[in-house]
Design a protein around this motif. Structure first.
Motif, mmCIF file in Angstrom:
data_model
loop_
_atom_site.group_PDB
_atom_site.id
_atom_site.type_symbol
_atom_site.label_atom_id
_atom_site.label_comp_id
_atom_site.label_asym_id
_atom_site.label_seq_id
_atom_site.Cartn_x
_atom_site.Cartn_y
_atom_site.Cartn_z
ATOM 1 N N ILE A 8 0.856 -1.188 0.000
ATOM 2 C CA ILE A 8 0.000 0.000 0.000
ATOM 3 C C ILE A 8 0.889 1.235 0.000
ATOM 4 O O ILE A 8 1.730 1.408 0.899
ATOM 5 C CB ILE A 8 -0.922 0.049 1.241
ATOM 6 C CG1 ILE A 8 -1.611 -1.303 1.478
ATOM 7 C CG2 ILE A 8 -1.926 1.190 1.099
ATOM 8 C CD1 ILE A 8 -2.552 -1.730 0.385
ATOM 9 N N HIS A 10 0.603 5.181 0.371
ATOM 10 C CA HIS A 10 -0.244 6.324 0.722
ATOM 11 C C HIS A 10 0.390 7.592 0.167
ATOM 12 O O HIS A 10 1.577 7.855 0.397
ATOM 13 C CB HIS A 10 -0.371 6.451 2.244
ATOM 14 C CG HIS A 10 -0.975 5.250 2.906
ATOM 15 N ND1 HIS A 10 -2.329 4.993 2.895
ATOM 16 C CD2 HIS A 10 -0.395 4.230 3.592
ATOM 17 C CE1 HIS A 10 -2.564 3.872 3.558
ATOM 18 N NE2 HIS A 10 -1.404 3.388 3.989
ATOM 19 N N ARG A 24 -3.394 7.645 9.112
ATOM 20 C CA ARG A 24 -2.279 6.823 8.608
ATOM 21 C C ARG A 24 -1.516 6.199 9.767
ATOM 22 O O ARG A 24 -1.049 5.067 9.666
ATOM 23 C CB ARG A 24 -1.347 7.655 7.725
ATOM 24 C CG ARG A 24 -1.731 7.644 6.243
ATOM 25 C CD ARG A 24 -3.104 8.194 6.022
ATOM 26 N NE ARG A 24 -3.713 7.835 4.756
ATOM 27 C CZ ARG A 24 -4.995 8.071 4.485
ATOM 28 N NH1 ARG A 24 -5.776 8.632 5.376
ATOM 29 N NH2 ARG A 24 -5.506 7.717 3.322
ATOM 30 N N TYR A 36 0.328 -6.788 5.179
ATOM 31 C CA TYR A 36 0.476 -5.502 4.497
ATOM 32 C C TYR A 36 1.878 -4.943 4.673
ATOM 33 O O TYR A 36 2.492 -5.064 5.737
ATOM 34 C CB TYR A 36 -0.526 -4.482 5.053
ATOM 35 C CG TYR A 36 -1.965 -4.809 4.759
ATOM 36 C CD1 TYR A 36 -2.530 -4.478 3.535
ATOM 37 C CD2 TYR A 36 -2.754 -5.462 5.702
ATOM 38 C CE1 TYR A 36 -3.857 -4.779 3.256
ATOM 39 C CE2 TYR A 36 -4.083 -5.770 5.439
ATOM 40 C CZ TYR A 36 -4.622 -5.420 4.217
ATOM 41 O OH TYR A 36 -5.936 -5.726 3.940
ATOM 42 N N GLN A 38 3.371 -1.080 4.060
ATOM 43 C CA GLN A 38 2.907 0.269 3.775
ATOM 44 C C GLN A 38 4.071 1.244 3.662
ATOM 45 O O GLN A 38 5.058 1.142 4.399
ATOM 46 C CB GLN A 38 1.973 0.760 4.887
ATOM 47 C CG GLN A 38 0.738 -0.100 5.112
ATOM 48 C CD GLN A 38 -0.141 0.479 6.203
ATOM 49 O OE1 GLN A 38 -0.878 1.449 5.996
ATOM 50 N NE2 GLN A 38 -0.082 -0.105 7.385
#
Length: 379
Positions: A8, A10, A24, A36, A38
């Motif tokens: 992911i 962002h 977040r 995940y 990130q």
């Protein structure tokens, strides 16, 4: 069980201390790190919140700032990073972050692109609406942080309802400080022991926050509520103007500007009432924080705030920009402390039931997994 971790990315504009950044942090803390990976790309990241996000294993990549929303070279740099790291989902938030996710994500041919509307943009120009419509058209889904924002996306931006996913915000409850900490903080801020404290938290932009209305309201109550104090918590460009207003109204000793406070739990513990009388809010994370702390709410109920506070149950709605109505609501809570306690406890239960961080992360997790399955990420 999928062995591959979902990546992911962002995309934000700046990472300081706002609600977008705190969400977040919630994802960094609570999304399963076995499922995940990130990262965050933004123009600038500083402060304790950024440090805490990093402490949970989320890398923050700082790019050069936008020269303009049409800064093509910046999109090319973003696309290069995406091609190198190969995120499965590119998730943009705030206007510039959505633009980066949509444009650079398409240049990098990423499989899933999300835009997240985090404001209630009543003051956005028609050109801004058109530009945002173009940005969202490049995304696979548009995330709304409240039902009110979902309505804006559908009715103003003309996003089809099937392309909108409402994921209502959730909050990690502020910590509960001990009595010694509370006493020391009261002394530091110059609050008398018998002070009845009204507080408001947010970036100090008078538009849309309308801190000036709160200052004028407590000035009306200067005589009738002699130990009423107002805490304005946060920093921003309008702080000096508001300090001058307090002085002009003879309230410089009763309106206290604390600046930015990372330990919000300690600040909420000083308050008897929490007030947020903004002209508009997409959601209002600080309302939920205050409710977790058992505080009754005085709010304008605009935008997403009306979905958080229940009028005459967990707080009181007042018309926006109506100083006298704000003063009346504060005065009623000042003289009826059992009512404030009753509203505060009802708010705490509502926050626990509807706005927990665990519920929010569960909703995001389920959405990400749905997207991964729909777009064949694990094939």
């Amino acid at each position: 069980m999928n062995k591959k971790k979902l990546r992911i990315l962002h995309c934000l504009e700046k990472l300081y201390s706002g609600g977008v950044e705190r969400r977040r942090l919630t994802l960094a803390k609570l999304l399963d790190q076995n499922q995940y990976e990130q990262k965050i790309i933004c123009t600038e990241a500083r402060g304790p919140l950024a440090d805490e996000i990093r402490s949970h294993g989320v890398e923050i990549i700082q790019e050069l700032p936008f020269n303009s929303i049409f800064d093509w070279k910046r999109y090319q740099r973003g696309a290069k990073f995406m091609r190198d790291w190969q995120p499965d989902i590119v998730h943009g938030a705030v206007f510039e972050g959505c633009a980066m996710a949509a444009v650079a994500g398409r240049l990098a041919r990423r499989p899933i692109i999300l835009t997240e509307e985090t404001s209630d943009p009543q003051n956005r120009s028609w050109r801004g609406h058109l530009l945002y419509r173009a940005i969202v058209s490049l995304a696979d889904y548009a995330v709304a942080v409240s039902p009110a924002v979902g309505t804006y996306l559908n009715e103003k931006i003309k996003v089809p309802r099937k392309k909108i996913r409402v994921i209502t915000n959730g909050v990690i409850p502020p910590r509960i400080p001990n009595p010694a900490e509370i006493h020391a903080k009261r002394d530091e801020l110059g609050l008398p022991k018998d002070a009845f404290v009204v507080g408001s938290v947010g970036r100090v932009f008078n538009s849309p926050k309308r801190f000036s209305d709160l200052i004028e309201a407590v000035a009306i109550l200067k005589v009738s509520c002699p130990n009423l104090y107002l805490l304005i918590v946060g920093d921003g460009p309008d702080k000096s103007m508001l300090e001058r207003l307090a002085e002009q109204l003879g309230m410089q000793n009763r309106v206290i500007f604390t600046g930015y406070q990372y330990d919000t739990g300690l600040i909420y513990a000083l308050m008897d009432v929490f007030a947020l009388v903004s002209e508009y809010e997409a959601f209002g994370l600080v309302l939920v924080e205050a409710m977790f702390c058992g505080l009754p709410i005085v709010t304008s109920g605009e935008g997403g705030m009306k979905n958080i506070v229940v009028n005459n149950e967990t707080g009181v709605f007042v018309p926006k920009r109506n100083v006298q109505a704000i003063a009346t609501a504060l005065q009623n809570l000042y003289f009826d402390k059992p009512l404030g306690k009753q509203m505060g406890e009802a708010g705490r239960l509502r926050a626990q039931e509807h706005f927990s961080a665990e519920r929010y992360v569960k909703d995001v997790d389920e959405f990400y997994q749905f997207l991964a399955k729909k777009y064949g990420v694990f094939k």
